[in-house]
Motif scaffolding. Structure first.
Motif, short mmCIF file in Angstrom:
data_model
loop_
_atom_site.label_atom_id
_atom_site.label_comp_id
_atom_site.label_asym_id
_atom_site.label_seq_id
_atom_site.Cartn_x
_atom_site.Cartn_y
_atom_site.Cartn_z
N UNK A 107 0.82 -1.21 0.00
CA UNK A 107 0.00 0.00 0.00
C UNK A 107 0.86 1.27 0.00
N UNK A 108 2.01 1.21 0.67
CA UNK A 108 2.91 2.38 0.66
C UNK A 108 3.45 2.64 -0.73
N UNK A 109 3.72 1.57 -1.49
CA UNK A 109 4.16 1.74 -2.88
C UNK A 109 3.08 2.40 -3.73
N UNK A 110 1.84 1.92 -3.58
CA UNK A 110 0.74 2.52 -4.33
C UNK A 110 0.58 3.99 -3.96
N UNK A 111 0.57 4.27 -2.65
CA UNK A 111 0.43 5.65 -2.20
C UNK A 111 1.57 6.52 -2.72
N UNK A 112 2.78 5.98 -2.72
CA UNK A 112 3.94 6.76 -3.17
C UNK A 112 3.84 7.11 -4.64
N UNK A 113 3.44 6.15 -5.47
CA UNK A 113 3.34 6.43 -6.90
C UNK A 113 2.18 7.38 -7.20
#
Length: 578
Positions: A107-113
Motif C-alpha cells: 500500500x505504501x508503494x501505491x500511495x507513493x506512486x
C-alpha cells in the motif's frame, strides 16, 4: 533531460541511503537498537527507502528545493505510518505480524506512486489533467521496473564473476559479496546509476508505454465481449453457481478491475477522440455503462459472507476494493448518461478525484483510523458474544495467524474470561502464542531443563510411581527447539495396567494444538524403550488434563482380538466403525 539531472546529488543520495540501510541491517542481524524497537525500525526504514526512491524518480536540477518541499512531508507521513505498523508487532516474542508488514509495503508503494504523479504536476506548474497524470504514472512505473531490472542483472553479473573466480580458488570476490557494508551500498548506487541512465532516455519509457497501450487497445474489446456475455447469461443461471465457486465476488471484482484499467488506458485523451470505429466503440460504451452491475453483484456476495461468518481482514479489503471500483463505475455511468459520447469529460474528473481518494485510503489502512485487524477482531469477538458461534467452534487460530497484536490482545482477554469455564479452549489460546521465528525461543529451548519439564507435566496417579530413570529417558527422547518450545506442549505420564499382568505399564502423551502423540514405555532389563501407540480422538479433545484430573481413565478392551496365522499378526483398526 539528462543535462537537467543533478548527477552528483543522485549518487551522493544513493550512497547515503546505502550506508543508512547497512546500519539498519546490522542492527537486525545483531539484535541492536533500532531492531529491538520495531516502532523505530519500521519508521527509519520507511523514510530511508521512500524519500530516496521518490527523489531519484523525479528530481531535476531546477526543481530540487521545490520537490523536496513536497516529498519530505510525505515521506515523514509514511514513516509515521511505518511506526504505527511497527507498534502492531508487539509483544515481539509472541506476535507474528508479517502479513501486515507485507500489506504496508504494498500500500505504501501505491500511495507513493499516486503522490509522486500529483507532486510532479504541482512542481511543474501544470494544470492537473488525467492525460498528464496517466503519462506520468506509466513513466514512473516503467522507470522503476527498468531500474530494478538493471540492479538484478548487475547483481547477477557480480555473482557470476565471483563464481568464476571461485573456480580458480580465488574466494576474495565471493567473500566480498557477502559483506553487508559492500553489497547494500553497491545495490543502492546501482539503482541510482540506473535512474540516471533511463531518465536520460525517457523516450524509451514512452515507447514501452505506447506498446503496452496498443496491446491493451486490442484486448479491451475481447474483455468487453466476455463481460457482456457473462451478464447476458447470468439471468438464466442465477448467482448460486457463482457463489458455489467460493470466490465469486473475487472473480467479479477482478473482471471489473481489468475492465476499468483497460478503459482508462485506452480512453485517456480528449472527449472528441475515439480509439475505435463506431461498432466497437458502442460495444465498449455499453460495457462501461453496465459496470455498476458488477459492483452490485460483488457487494451482495460480500454481504452474504459477512452475514454468515463476520468480518475478516480479507473481507475488509474486499469491501474497500468494491467501494472504490463502484465509485469509478457509477461515476462513469453518470458521465455516460449526461454527456453520452462525450463522457470522457466526466471520466477525467472522476479519475483525478479518485486518484486522491485511493491515495488517502492507502494511507488510512496503515493507521489507527482504518486498522482492518482491529475491525476483524471486534467483529469475530462480537459473533462469539452474541452466540453466532460457540466457544468450541470458535476459530482461535485465525487470531494468531492473521490478526497480529489486535488478535493477541483479544485472545488474552478471552483466555482470562474462560479460564475456569472452558479450560480446554483457554489452553488452546495459551499454546497458540509461540512464535518460532523469534530467536529468544531458541535460547530458551536450549536451556530447557528436566526440572522445567517435570513441572510442566501431569502425572497420574502421581509422580512417585514413575522412576527418575524413566522420566529422564522420556525427557531425552524429546527435542526442544525454537520450532517446538516447551510452552506449546502439554505432557502426561499415565501409569496403568494395560495387559492385566498386575504390573503397571507406563504411557507418555505429548499433546499440542495440532496433534496428540502417545508412546508406551517398556523396560527391557537394561534400558527404557518406547513403542508408538495409535490414537483415536473423534471429538478432537485438546486438553486431556481436565479428564485426567477427574480420574476419567480406564482400560478399554478392543472389540476384536488380534488374529495370528503363523508369525503373521492381523490387527483390527480401532478407528473402523462396524
Amino acid at each position: 533531460m539528462d543535462n537537467q539531472l543533478p548527477k552528483p546529488f543522485i549518487f551522493v543520495l544513493s550512497l547515503v541511503q546505502g550506508i543508512v540501510l547497512t546500519l539498519l541491517y546490522r542492527s537486525v542481524e545483531n539484535q541492536l537498537w533500532p531492531a529491538t524497537e520495531p516502532v523505530w525500525l519500521f519508521s527509519l526504514v520507511t523514510f530511508t527507502i521512500s524519500f530516496v526512491l521518490l527523489t531519484l524518480l523525479a528530481v531535476e536540477q531546477a526543481n530540487i528545493k521545490k520537490l523536496l518541499s513536497y516529498l519530505l512531508p510525505f515521506s515523514l507521513l509514511l514513516s509515521l505510518l511505518g511506526a504505527y505498523i511497527g507498534a502492531q508487532q508487539y509483544p515481539i516474542a509472541l506476535v507474528n505480524n508479517n502479513a501486515l508488514t507485507a500489506i504496508f509495503i504494498f500500500t505504501a508503494l501505491i500511495a507513493s506512486f499516486k503522490a509522486l504523479m500529483y507532486i510532479q504536476q504541482l512542481i511543474g506548474n501544470e494544470a492537473i489533467s488525467y492525460s498528464q497524470l496517466f503519462k506520468l504514472s506509466w513513466r514512473n512505473f516503467i522507470l522503476f521496473a527498468e531500474c530494478w531490472l538493471f540492479v538484478l542483472i548487475f547483481w547477477g553479473i557480480l555473482q557470476l564473476g565471483a563464481a568464476l573466480f571461485n573456480a580458480l580458488e580465488i574466494t576474495f570476490f565471493s567473500e566480498l559479496l557477502k559483506k553487508d557494508w559492500f553489497w547494500i551500498p553497491t545495490l543502492t548506487l546501482a539503482f541510482g546509476f540506473a535512474t540516471v541512465i533511463f531518465r536520460g532516455v525517457m523516450h524509451i519509457e514512452d515507447n514501452i508505454s505506447f506498446l503496452l497501450q496498443t496491446l491493451i487497445k486490442f484486448l479491451l474489446p475481447v474483455l468487453t465481449v466476455i463481460s457482456l456475455g457473462f451478464l447476458a447469461t447470468l439471468p438464466f443461471t442465477g448467482l448460486d453457481k457463482l457463489w458455489q465457486t467460493g470466490n465469486g465476488s473475487s472473480l467479479v471484482l477482478w473482471l471489473q478491475v481489468l475492465t476499468l484499467f483497460f478503459v482508462n488506458t485506452v480512453y485517456q485523451y480528449a472527449a472528441d477522440q475515439r480509439p475505435y470505429k463506431i461498432v466497437i466503440h458502442r460495444l465498449v460504451f455499453f460495457g462501461i455503462a453496465l459496470l455498476p452491475i458488477y459492483s452490485v453483484i460483488a457487494a451482495y456476495g460480500i454481504w452474504l459472507r459477512v452475514e454468515q461468518y463476520g468480518i475478516t481482514v480479507g473481507r475488509c479489503w474486499a469491501i474497500l476494493v468494491c467501494l472504490l471500483l463502484a465509485c469509478f463505475s457509477f461515476g462513469y455511468l453518470v458521465g455516460i448518461v449526461k454527456k453520452r459520447d462525450a463522457w470522457q469529460q466526466v471520466q477525467s474528473k472522476v479519475n483525478i478525484v479518485m486518484g486522491v481518494v485511493i491515495l488517502i485510503f492507502m494511507l488510512l489502512v496503515n493507521s489507527p483510523v482504518l486498522n482492518f485487524q482491529r475491525v476483524s477482531t471486534e467483529s469475530q469477538i462480537a459473533r462469539l458474544n452474541e452466540g453466532d458461534v460457540s466457544i468450541e467452534e470458535f476459530d482461535y487460530y485465525y487470531f494468531s495467524s492473521n490478526l497480529g497484536r489486535q488478535g493477541y490482545l483479544a485472545m488474552q482477554k478471552l483466555q482470562a474470561q474462560i479460564q475456569s469455564t472452558h479450560p480446554e479452549q483457554a489452553m488452546i489460546i495459551e499454546r497458540m502464542y509461540v512464535n518460532p521465528d523469534n530467536p529468544e525461543f531458541e535460547a530458551l529451548a536450549e536451556q530447557t531443563s528436566i526440572t522445567e519439564f517435570v513441572t510442566h507435566s501431569t502425572f497420574w496417579p502421581g509422580q512417585q510411581v514413575f522412576s527418575d530413570e524413566l522420566i529422564q529417558a522420556v525427557f531425552e527422547s524429546l527435542h526442544f527447539n525454537r520450532w517446538t518450545p516447551l510452552k506449546s506442549h502439554s505432557f502426561y505420564f499415565i501409569a496403568i495396567d494395560l495387559n492385566q499382568d498386575e504390573q503397571l505399564d507406563y504411557v507418555f502423551i505429548d499433546e499440542t494444538n495440532h496433534s496428540t502423540e502417545a508412546n508406551l514405555w517398556l523396560h527391557d532389563g537394561t534400558q527404557w524403550q518406547s513403542k508408538y501407540m495409535t490414537i483415536d480422538n473423534p471429538e478432537q479433545i485438546k486438553l486431556l488434563k481436565t479428564l485426567i484430573d477427574a480420574d476419567d481413565i480406564e482400560v478399554a478392551q478392543p472389540k476384536y482380538n488380534d488374529l495370528k496365522i503363523g508369525d503373521v499378526l492381523f490387527k483390527v483398526r480401532s478407528d473402523i466403525d462396524y
